[in-house]
Motif scaffolding. Structure first.
Motif, PDB file in Angstrom:
ATOM      1  N   PRO A  38     -32.946 -27.342 -39.934  1.00 48.81           N
ATOM      2  CA  PRO A  38     -33.800 -27.527 -38.539  1.00 48.81           C
ATOM      3  C   PRO A  38     -32.693 -27.354 -37.462  1.00 48.81           C
ATOM      4  O   PRO A  38     -31.726 -27.468 -37.434  1.00 48.81           O
ATOM      5  N   CYS A  39     -33.531 -27.129 -36.277  1.00 48.82           N
ATOM      6  CA  CYS A  39     -32.622 -26.814 -35.149  1.00 48.82           C
ATOM      7  C   CYS A  39     -32.461 -28.263 -34.356  1.00 48.82           C
ATOM      8  O   CYS A  39     -33.509 -28.923 -34.084  1.00 48.82           O
ATOM      9  N   PRO A  40     -31.323 -28.507 -33.782  1.00 47.13           N
ATOM     10  CA  PRO A  40     -31.180 -29.658 -33.028  1.00 47.13           C
ATOM     11  C   PRO A  40     -31.962 -29.687 -31.614  1.00 47.13           C
ATOM     12  O   PRO A  40     -31.996 -30.883 -31.084  1.00 47.13           O
ATOM     13  N   ILE A  41     -31.954 -28.517 -30.949  1.00 42.47           N
ATOM     14  CA  ILE A  41     -32.696 -28.487 -29.930  1.00 42.47           C
ATOM     15  C   ILE A  41     -34.430 -28.540 -30.334  1.00 42.47           C
ATOM     16  O   ILE A  41     -35.188 -29.247 -29.278  1.00 42.47           O
ATOM     17  N   CYS A  42     -35.013 -27.860 -30.891  1.00 42.46           N
ATOM     18  CA  CYS A  42     -36.494 -27.741 -31.065  1.00 42.46           C
ATOM     19  C   CYS A  42     -37.163 -28.318 -32.145  1.00 42.46           C
ATOM     20  O   CYS A  42     -38.552 -28.267 -32.270  1.00 42.46           O
ATOM     21  N   SER A  43     -36.309 -28.781 -33.190  1.00 40.63           N
ATOM     22  CA  SER A  43     -37.114 -29.062 -34.344  1.00 40.63           C
ATOM     23  C   SER A  43     -37.587 -30.560 -34.308  1.00 40.63           C
ATOM     24  O   SER A  43     -36.700 -31.375 -34.125  1.00 40.63           O
ATOM     25  N   ALA A  52     -35.474 -23.399 -41.646  1.00 38.88           N
ATOM     26  CA  ALA A  52     -34.609 -22.413 -41.685  1.00 38.88           C
ATOM     27  C   ALA A  52     -34.334 -21.738 -40.232  1.00 38.88           C
ATOM     28  O   ALA A  52     -33.879 -20.788 -40.165  1.00 38.88           O
ATOM     29  N   ARG A  53     -35.054 -22.116 -39.389  1.00 41.81           N
ATOM     30  CA  ARG A  53     -35.024 -21.585 -38.076  1.00 41.81           C
ATOM     31  C   ARG A  53     -33.695 -21.425 -37.283  1.00 41.81           C
ATOM     32  O   ARG A  53     -33.126 -20.740 -36.651  1.00 41.81           O
ATOM     33  N   PHE A  54     -32.718 -22.480 -37.918  1.00 46.12           N
ATOM     34  CA  PHE A  54     -31.388 -22.654 -37.134  1.00 46.12           C
ATOM     35  C   PHE A  54     -30.174 -22.230 -38.314  1.00 46.12           C
ATOM     36  O   PHE A  54     -30.404 -22.653 -39.385  1.00 46.12           O
ATOM     37  N   VAL A  62     -27.397 -19.778 -33.899  1.00 50.18           N
ATOM     38  CA  VAL A  62     -28.467 -19.007 -33.304  1.00 50.18           C
ATOM     39  C   VAL A  62     -29.785 -19.758 -34.013  1.00 50.18           C
ATOM     40  O   VAL A  62     -29.892 -20.410 -34.886  1.00 50.18           O
ATOM     41  N   CYS A  63     -31.039 -19.774 -33.002  1.00 48.88           N
ATOM     42  CA  CYS A  63     -32.202 -20.482 -33.372  1.00 48.88           C
ATOM     43  C   CYS A  63     -33.070 -19.587 -33.157  1.00 48.88           C
ATOM     44  O   CYS A  63     -33.244 -18.804 -32.223  1.00 48.88           O
ATOM     45  N   ALA A  64     -33.987 -19.236 -34.242  1.00 47.67           N
ATOM     46  CA  ALA A  64     -35.135 -18.023 -34.029  1.00 47.67           C
ATOM     47  C   ALA A  64     -36.228 -18.598 -33.305  1.00 47.67           C
ATOM     48  O   ALA A  64     -37.026 -17.970 -32.723  1.00 47.67           O
ATOM     49  N   VAL A  65     -36.469 -20.013 -33.004  1.00 47.28           N
ATOM     50  CA  VAL A  65     -37.592 -20.497 -32.308  1.00 47.28           C
ATOM     51  C   VAL A  65     -37.186 -20.642 -30.812  1.00 47.28           C
ATOM     52  O   VAL A  65     -37.777 -20.046 -29.991  1.00 47.28           O
ATOM     53  N   CYS A  66     -35.812 -21.156 -30.746  1.00 49.78           N
ATOM     54  CA  CYS A  66     -35.229 -21.127 -29.171  1.00 49.78           C
ATOM     55  C   CYS A  66     -34.890 -19.811 -28.813  1.00 49.78           C
ATOM     56  O   CYS A  66     -35.092 -19.556 -27.636  1.00 49.78           O
ATOM     57  N   GLN A  67     -34.894 -18.812 -29.761  1.00 57.22           N
ATOM     58  CA  GLN A  67     -34.371 -17.454 -29.117  1.00 57.22           C
ATOM     59  C   GLN A  67     -33.151 -17.439 -28.667  1.00 57.22           C
ATOM     60  O   GLN A  67     -32.787 -16.898 -27.404  1.00 57.22           O
TER      61      GLN A  67
END
Ligand SMILES: [Zn+2]
Length: 395
Positions: A38-43, A52-54, A62-67
């Motif tokens: 998970p991403c610490p910014i957006c998950s 698996a975004r982060f 890199v984060c796929a959702v935050c781009q």
């Protein structure tokens, strides 16, 4: 205020490997030589075992959702909402190392980076060729299990949609190590799947979007992590989706309107509803952006979420942050054809409303040009367009 030298910054980054720092906020797992999760910014769920975004290594994230992505300092700035200097302090401050050690560390870092870039470029090209072969081996959609899956959701895809059905698709999750310590992706499932071709910002095939299906029910397959017992996502992207899209209908040489939204089912549901309402869709193009982050592309900065909070390791309540509404225009985005003078951004009520709203605002600013109208169409809160389509047909 004193300047921080490059050597001191290098030393700070060496003391604070990106993947270790990220692990203070979210639970990450090893996969293909990186830490993912998970991403610490957006998950919203910092402990999800299937996210698996982060991705992070010692040097970058890199984060796929935050781009978004970068070094450990950028990560701290975005997660903690700090400026550069206060992020440096948060990481323990920068001290000038002795010159010999600094030179040695700089060389180690440069070597590691060059090797990683070389490996990544080689992997990307090999993977692209592999994925193109998978796409070519897919069966036509009409009459396939994938068509049954869509029909089960009240959708019929037009013949031009870049969708196929693959009889035997591998599902990889996590990794295994052989006797020599080499790490390999671990295959945990194989079965039929709906496969969509992704077109990159340069117009080339860049990857595939996969929806794993259950042959018995023609619904999404239930895939279970053999270790944790957790249900894993039935959808996966392989290859590159950055700035890419999936073509789901319409004639790109004469379309004036673009309907674009996150999921394949969302966009096809909207198309279906227009057809059923007797609307003329001859000049409409229907694209999926694959995910929300890709629709809006990279943001210049994060903003605090109005309601969501989390608790840090000291038990302090912190405000969740999320990618903001202003797009970073230096980064690639979905190439809307010049002739399009009407863009409709489809917002699902399914995802977090704030995350969706900011992604749509970024997309609107990216796609803006003189004479072009850009509108957002929202599904009812808490429902995606497909739920609405199915309710309408049932009622
Ligand atoms: Zn993120």
């Amino acid at each position: 205020m004193s300047l921080i030298s490059d050597a001191a910054l290098d030393e700070l980054k060496r003391r604070n490997p990106c993947d270790m720092v990220a692990s203070k906020w979210v639970s990450l797992r090893a996969s293909a030589g990186k830490m993912v999760g998970p991403c610490p910014i957006c998950s919203p769920n910092r402990f999800s075992k299937s996210a698996a975004r982060f991705e992070a290594t010692a040097d970058s994230w890199v984060c796929a959702v935050c781009q978004d992505g970068g070094d450990v300092i950028r990560l701290v700035r975005l997660v903690e909402g700090r400026d550069f200097r206060s992020a440096v302090e948060w990481l323990g401050g920068a001290q000038d190392p002795d010159p010999a050690a600094a030179a040695r560390h700089a060389k180690e870092r440069a070597d590691r980076k060059a090797k990683a870039e070389q490996d990544a470029a080689k992997f990307r090209e090999q993977e692209r060729a592999r994925l193109h072969r998978i796409w070519e081996h897919g069966e036509p959609l009409a009459g396939s299990l994938a068509a049954d899956y869509l029909a089960g959701r009240g959708i019929k895809a037009p013949p031009g949609a870049r969708l196929r059905c693959h009889p035997e698709m591998y599902y990889f999750h996590g990794e295994t190590r052989d006797e020599s310590g080499r790490r390999n992706p671990r295959m945990i499932h194989t079965g039929p799947a709906m496969v969509a071709a992704i077109v990159g910002p340069d117009g080339r095939f860049s990857g595939i979007h996969i929806t794993y299906l259950d042959a018995a029910t023609a619904k999404k397959a239930v895939i279970i992590d053999p270790d944790s017992g957790e249900i894993l996502p039935a959808k996966k992207v392989r290859g590159s989706k950055r700035g890419g899209y999936i073509h789901l209908g319409g004639d790109v040489t004469r379309a004036r309107t673009l309907d674009i939204g996150e999921g394949i089912e969302t966009v096809l549901s909207v198309r279906q509803a227009l057809v059923q309402a007797g609307r003329d869709i001859d000049d409409c193009l229907f694209w999926s952006s694959i995910d929300l982050g890709n629709l809006g592309g990279k943001a210049t900065q994060t903003v605090p979420h109005p309601t969501l909070t989390w608790r840090n390791e000291l038990g302090h309540v912190r405000r969740q942050r999320l990618p903001g509404p202003v797009p970073d225009l230096d980064e690639p985005s979905i190439p809307v054809p010049d002739r399009i003078d009407n863009v409709i951004l489809l917002g699902d009520g399914d995802s977090d409303r704030e995350l969706t709203k900011n992604a749509l605002l970024r997309a609107a600013r990216r796609f803006r040009k003189p004479g072009r109208a850009i509108r957002a169409a929202w599904a009812d809160a808490g429902k995606d367009f497909n739920d609405m389509l199915q309710e309408e047909m049932a009622g």
